[in-house]
Design a protein around this motif. Structure first.
Motif, PDB file in Angstrom:
ATOM      1  N   LEU A 146      -6.927  -2.328  -2.938  1.00 49.25           N
ATOM      2  CA  LEU A 146      -7.677  -3.540  -3.262  1.00 49.25           C
ATOM      3  C   LEU A 146      -9.186  -3.296  -3.274  1.00 49.25           C
ATOM      4  N   LYS A 147      -9.688  -2.530  -2.303  1.00 53.39           N
ATOM      5  CA  LYS A 147     -11.136  -2.364  -2.154  1.00 53.39           C
ATOM      6  C   LYS A 147     -11.735  -1.409  -3.178  1.00 53.39           C
ATOM      7  N   THR A 148     -11.024  -0.356  -3.533  1.00 52.38           N
ATOM      8  CA  THR A 148     -11.603   0.675  -4.406  1.00 52.38           C
ATOM      9  C   THR A 148     -10.992   0.702  -5.805  1.00 52.38           C
ATOM     10  N   GLY A 149      -9.818   0.124  -5.967  1.00 52.05           N
ATOM     11  CA  GLY A 149      -9.143   0.171  -7.259  1.00 52.05           C
ATOM     12  C   GLY A 149      -8.461   1.496  -7.550  1.00 52.05           C
ATOM     13  N   GLU A 150      -8.439   2.401  -6.576  1.00 53.48           N
ATOM     14  CA  GLU A 150      -7.807   3.715  -6.777  1.00 53.48           C
ATOM     15  C   GLU A 150      -6.294   3.566  -6.878  1.00 53.48           C
ATOM     16  N   GLU A 151      -5.702   4.277  -7.830  1.00 53.29           N
ATOM     17  CA  GLU A 151      -4.256   4.274  -7.969  1.00 53.29           C
ATOM     18  C   GLU A 151      -3.635   5.180  -6.908  1.00 53.29           C
ATOM     19  N   VAL A 152      -2.603   4.675  -6.232  1.00 50.65           N
ATOM     20  CA  VAL A 152      -1.971   5.423  -5.149  1.00 50.65           C
ATOM     21  C   VAL A 152      -0.460   5.334  -5.268  1.00 50.65           C
ATOM     22  N   ALA A 153       0.197   6.241  -4.583  1.00 53.84           N
ATOM     23  CA  ALA A 153       1.659   6.216  -4.446  1.00 53.84           C
ATOM     24  C   ALA A 153       1.973   5.772  -3.026  1.00 53.84           C
ATOM     25  N   VAL A 154       2.782   4.735  -2.881  1.00 48.46           N
ATOM     26  CA  VAL A 154       3.157   4.226  -1.568  1.00 48.46           C
ATOM     27  C   VAL A 154       4.631   4.559  -1.320  1.00 48.46           C
ATOM     28  N   LYS A 155       4.867   5.400  -0.326  1.00 48.97           N
ATOM     29  CA  LYS A 155       6.225   5.825   0.012  1.00 48.97           C
ATOM     30  C   LYS A 155       6.723   4.987   1.185  1.00 48.97           C
ATOM     31  N   VAL A 156       7.921   4.417   1.057  1.00 46.32           N
ATOM     32  CA  VAL A 156       8.470   3.511   2.066  1.00 46.32           C
ATOM     33  C   VAL A 156       9.880   3.966   2.436  1.00 46.32           C
TER      34      VAL A 156
END
Length: 510
Positions: A146-156
């Motif tokens: 949300l703060k930086t707009g960087e695309e990330v992969a979230v592993k759950v």
């Protein structure tokens, strides 16, 4: 561990294998002895109606393991990387287990993220996609910070995965003990130790904080590797059941058509992935131990991207030197040296004949050099090598299981990318460079410097230690006058101190 519930789980396993048609495939792949076949059939057939059906569109073995649950799926992933053990047919059937498994709902994933990071998902991420990949232990979502707009992969992690694994692994231990009892020949392979190792690997995968730390160490070790990228972990957005990493955009390593269409050189990629693995294993002693196509991508610039650090391998420096000498001995056809290395390392009992062992190793190596490059197979070499070492009394080394398994996997990845690859020619420069730096005079000087550092650290204690040992020796001589010769202990200690003093003096003078 051996309670009725575990026996029941094994009965259900046998029934599922029977119901899906996988029992015969599995028994044939492992070349099970008659006694084990009888027990397996007795356990499975009478309860066949209780077995799980699985997905009828899948091959029998894949169908059975998918129906049985996550621990079986993960075990199938491990087996799929060992065609030298289970054969090409079963390995091919299980290969689909590496990815494309049924995902769990995105709402459950978001709830897990909120519980673990103690913040609403929409206060952490501006976007959170449906699952983009699903495996036996966890699944991955694409998101934006949300703060930086960087695309990330979230592993759950999957819901209740820890409890499910614990139940199944306990049953695996029971099965391993039965296999050892019913098949004495299997004891050399240490089935219980294999399950123990598998258990340790899985427990590490069930704590994503450990995977994040592993990725961080791997990234630090490989920071200067040309053509290789390890995405960094966002530790402030990670916890035990959630891990957030930099999004790695690229073409999956298994999509050969897309890689060709993008104009990448398949030969370079095939050779690079093999050499990178060898460098990491030999130079760092820390390597990616799950390096299949599903965990690799090719970036737009042609770099290899590695991710998913749940299974990492580590070998000590001494073992690395032994491993390098064995590989180099095969490359140079110096089978007598390969044999001596096995004896020197204690891998083969000292009462065996080194010349006879060298001759047996020649039978392993010589056919390779008569083959076309496309026929050379590391899995075939390992398979034959295991047969030879078994005949000479060498036991399976559990600390090398991951290394051996990953070598076979990486060979398969490299050969899929570039079928004409010559494994030995690609490996030679990496192994020769390692040997040049770590075996011989440079390595001896390095070892001396390491010894000097240890002695320097304990330097303030050396006078007291020397005095204590001398006083002990003096008291022994007073109590036993007939014994006037100093013990070996004092001679070893004094010699060590003198050698250390000489080394430190040389360092100071230089």
């Amino acid at each position: 561990m051996r309670g009725p519930h575990n026996i029941w789980r094994l009965i259900r396993t046998g029934a599922t294998l029977e119901r899906t048609g996988a029992m015969g495939v599995v028994l044939d792949a492992f070349q099970a002895p008659p006694s084990l076949r009888i027990v397996a059939r007795v356990l499975g057939w009478p309860f066949k109606w209780l077995g799980l059906k699985g997905d009828p569109s899948m091959p029998p073995a894949t169908r059975a393991l998918t129906a049985l649950g996550p621990a079986y799926i993960k075990f199938g992933q491990v087996i799929s990387t060992r065609p030298d053990v289970v054969g090409d047919d079963l390995a091919h059937q299980l290969r689909v287990l590496q990815d494309k498994l049924p995902p769990f709902p995105v709402e459950i994933a978001k709830a897990t993220v909120e519980a673990e990071l103690e913040q609403p998902t929409d206060q952490l991420f501006s976007d959170f996609s449906e699952p983009v990949a699903a495996a036996s232990i966890a699944q991955v979502h694409k998101a934006k910070l949300l703060k930086t707009g960087e695309e990330v992969a979230v592993k759950v992690l999957r819901p209740n995965i820890e409890k499910a694994f614990r139940k199944d692994i306990d049953a695996f231990y029971l099965a391993a003990s039965w296999i050892e009892f019913l098949s004495p020949a299997s004891r050399r392979l240490r089935p219980t130790e294999v399950i123990k190792h598998f258990d340790g690997v899985v427990q590490g995968e069930l704590d994503l904080r450990l995977e994040g730390a592993a990725g961080g160490e791997y990234a630090a070790n490989t920071a200067n590797d040309e053509g290789f990228i390890v995405p960094h972990t966002h530790f402030f957005f990670s916890s035990k059941r959630v891990m957030t990493m930099e999004w790695a955009e690229g073409i999956p390593f298994g999509n050969i058509e897309a890689i060709e269409a993008a104009g990448h050189d398949r030969r370079i990629l095939g050779e690079r992935v093999l050499q990178l693995f060898l460098r990491h294993a030999l130079n760092d002693g820390y390597f990616h131990a799950d390096m299949h196509q599903g965990n690799l991508k090719v970036s737009a610039s042609g770099d290899i991207i590695a991710y998913d650090f749940g299974i990492m391998g580590r070998i000590d420096e001494y073992t690395r030197r032994v491993y390098a000498e064995i590989i180099m001995g095969f490359i140079r056809k110096d089978y007598h040296r390969v044999a001596k290395v096995h004896f020197e390392a204690g891998y083969v009992p000292a009462d065996r004949d080194v010349d006879e062992f060298a001759q047996a190793l020649r039978a392993v190596g010589e056919p390779i050099f008569g083959m076309d490059a496309t026929q050379i197979s590391m899995s075939r070499v390992l398979s034959y090598l295991f047969e030879v070492t078994e005949r000479f009394g060498m036991e399976t080394r559990t600390d090398l299981i991951l290394l051996q398994r990953t070598m076979v996997v990486v060979e398969g990845v490299a050969r899929t990318m570039y079928p004409q690859i010559n494994i030995w020619e690609v490996a030679r420069p990496v192994v020769e460079h390692y040997i040049k730096q770590n075996i011989g005079p440079p390595a001896l000087l390095k070892d001396f410097l390491g010894t000097a550092r240890v002695l320097a650290r304990f330097g303030p204690k050396l006078p007291q230690l020397t005095e204590a040992i001398l006083m002990q020796q003096s008291n022994q001589q007073q109590n036993h006058p007939e014994s006037q010769r100093p013990s070996n202990k004092i001679w070893y200690f004094v010699s060590g101190v003198m050698i250390g003093a000489i080394i430190m003096l040389a360092i100071v003078l230089l």
